[in-house]
Design a protein around this motif. Structure first.
Motif, short mmCIF file in Angstrom:
data_model
loop_
_atom_site.label_atom_id
_atom_site.label_comp_id
_atom_site.label_asym_id
_atom_site.label_seq_id
_atom_site.Cartn_x
_atom_site.Cartn_y
_atom_site.Cartn_z
N THR A 32 64.21 45.58 18.01
CA THR A 32 63.43 44.27 18.43
C THR A 32 62.72 43.39 17.59
OG1 THR A 32 62.95 45.47 20.66
CG2 THR A 32 61.54 43.66 20.25
N LYS A 34 63.88 43.13 14.37
CA LYS A 34 64.80 42.48 13.80
C LYS A 34 65.14 40.95 14.45
CE LYS A 34 68.16 44.48 11.80
NZ LYS A 34 69.58 45.27 11.33
N GLU A 35 64.94 41.29 15.94
CA GLU A 35 65.61 39.92 16.68
C GLU A 35 64.42 38.90 16.53
OE1 GLU A 35 68.42 39.15 17.70
OE2 GLU A 35 68.99 40.88 16.80
N ARG A 36 63.26 39.50 16.33
CA ARG A 36 62.09 38.41 16.40
C ARG A 36 61.95 37.78 15.02
NH1 ARG A 36 56.65 41.83 17.69
NH2 ARG A 36 55.77 39.69 17.00
N LYS A 38 64.27 37.21 12.97
CA LYS A 38 65.59 36.20 12.78
C LYS A 38 65.04 34.69 13.50
CE LYS A 38 69.41 39.32 12.98
NZ LYS A 38 70.65 39.71 13.53
N THR A 39 64.38 35.00 14.76
CA THR A 39 63.82 34.02 15.32
C THR A 39 62.67 33.33 14.44
OG1 THR A 39 64.17 34.76 17.42
CG2 THR A 39 62.55 33.08 17.17
#
Length: 381
Positions: A32, A34-36, A38-39
């Motif tokens: 989770t 990791k996605e944050r 990236k954003t």
């Protein structure tokens, strides 16, 4: 000895060496997060102080092969200053944030982690460990959240039931498989006080921070601070506590803390004018053991200059004039020009005009011209 017994012993030992809270998390990838991240990267919200790429920051096994557990530790720090010195006209004062009170937390937490490592090594000689405090690739907050230290608040800090968000965090990755602890449920609910109170709107929404607008980040940079943020900084020399101070979970917290973090009122709330001419040696001797000194004296001096402009401290004009004319650093000269413009006395205007005739650096010339326009507009009104 079983891993469960070792965990119990480790928890008990941690309390004897000045660790306020300890938790255990799996070393599984932080998907989770990791996605944050990236954003955050796509939106340009990163500060540039982050260490490692996104994979390193979210995959513990990249930092320690065969990692099984991450141990998270928390040490409490104070929220109140006893008998704080008061700033008055002629002797204005700045302020270091609470996270820079007392001894540098990197030193203190590393000491605690080294003791934990030694404790484990005596009992499990073949164990591998890798410890880090703040400057490591892992997100201390993500680890602490998974390890049950606290929940991740809307102010982007870990909030513990016992100490609020007034805690420093450290991590240790190990190849020992400890039973993980249970995360704490989010307690922020509908409260949005930190987001609403952020001076620069850096808290875009609960749990999302635009670092480039954050005063805590801005006070640590070495470049010119964008003009739109200067008045928002006020008299802050390092860091910002607004999102912590307004948090209801911090009410009544910050009275229990490790003794190394006991603040010296004169150091954490120093007079501004002496900072303008402090030598490197004096700075190191006075502030070198504080976390807020890690970027050197230049950012602190620049912030002190901004604070004097914030206070419109007329008594600072002679020193600001000296910096504007003689300091070799364009950032300091340019900030001094802005501050003189804020003070706006006839003497300040004279100094700006004189310096403008000699200045050759484009950025500084622009600051002088803007400061003179501001003073002229004030006179015309």
């Amino acid at each position: 000895m079983t891993n469960a017994q070792l965990k119990d012993e480790l928890v008990a030992y941690s309390k004897t060496i000045g660790i306020d809270k300890i938790g255990f998390a799996t070393a599984d990838p932080f998907l989770t997060l990791k996605e944050r991240l990236k954003t955050q990267q796509q939106l340009g919200y990163q500060s540039g102080f982050e260490k490692g790429d996104i994979d390193e920051r979210t995959e513990p096994e990249r930092l320690l092969p065969y990692a099984k557990t991450i141990i998270s530790i928390a040490l409490a720090y104070p929220a109140k200053l006893e008998n704080p010195p008061k700033g008055v006209k002629g002797k204005r004062r700045g302020l270091f944030c609470r996270a820079s009170w007392g001894e540098d937390y990197h030193t203190v937490l590393n000491d605690r982690l080294q003791k934990l490592e030694a404790f484990i090594r005596e009992r499990v000689p073949g164990a591998k460990m890798a410890s880090m405090v703040d400057t490591g690739a892992l997100s201390d907050r993500a680890v602490a959240e998974r390890a049950g230290i606290g929940w991740s608040g809307k102010n982007c800090a870990i909030i513990t039931p016992e100490f609020g968000s007034y805690v420093y965090l450290g991590d240790m990755i190990t190849t020992i498989a400890f039973e993980p602890d249970t995360p704490i449920d989010d307690q922020c609910g509908t409260c949005n006080k930190c987001v609403d109170a952020c001076p620069t709107g850096a808290l875009v929404q609960g749990g999302q921070l635009d670092s480039n607008k954050c005063i805590a980040f801005l006070t640590q940079t070495k470049e010119m601070i964008p003009e739109r943020f200067r008045k928002k900084i006020g008299n802050r020399l390092y860091g910002c506590d607004t999102c912590q101070v307004v948090c209801p979970e911090n009410k009544g917290k910050g009275e229990e803390y490790q003794p190394e973090f006991t603040p010296d009122p004169e150091r954490v709330k120093p007079e501004l004018l002496p900072l303008l001419s402090i030598s490197n040696r004096e700075f190191k001797e006075t502030y070198g053991k504080m976390a807020g000194s890690w970027r050197g004296k230049k950012p602190i001096q620049r912030n002190a200059i901004i604070a004097l402009g914030h206070f419109r401290e007329e008594g600072a004009v002679p020193k600001l004039q000296t910096l504007l004319v003689n300091d070799p650093r364009p950032v300091i000269r340019g900030t001094a020009a802005w501050s003189l413009g804020e003070i706006g006395t006839s003497q300040a205007v004279d100094e700006l005009e004189t310096a403008g005739e000699k200045e050759e650096e484009k950025e500084v010339i622009e600051e002088i011209e803007k400061a003179l326009r501001k003073t002229k507009e004030q006179v015309d009104r």
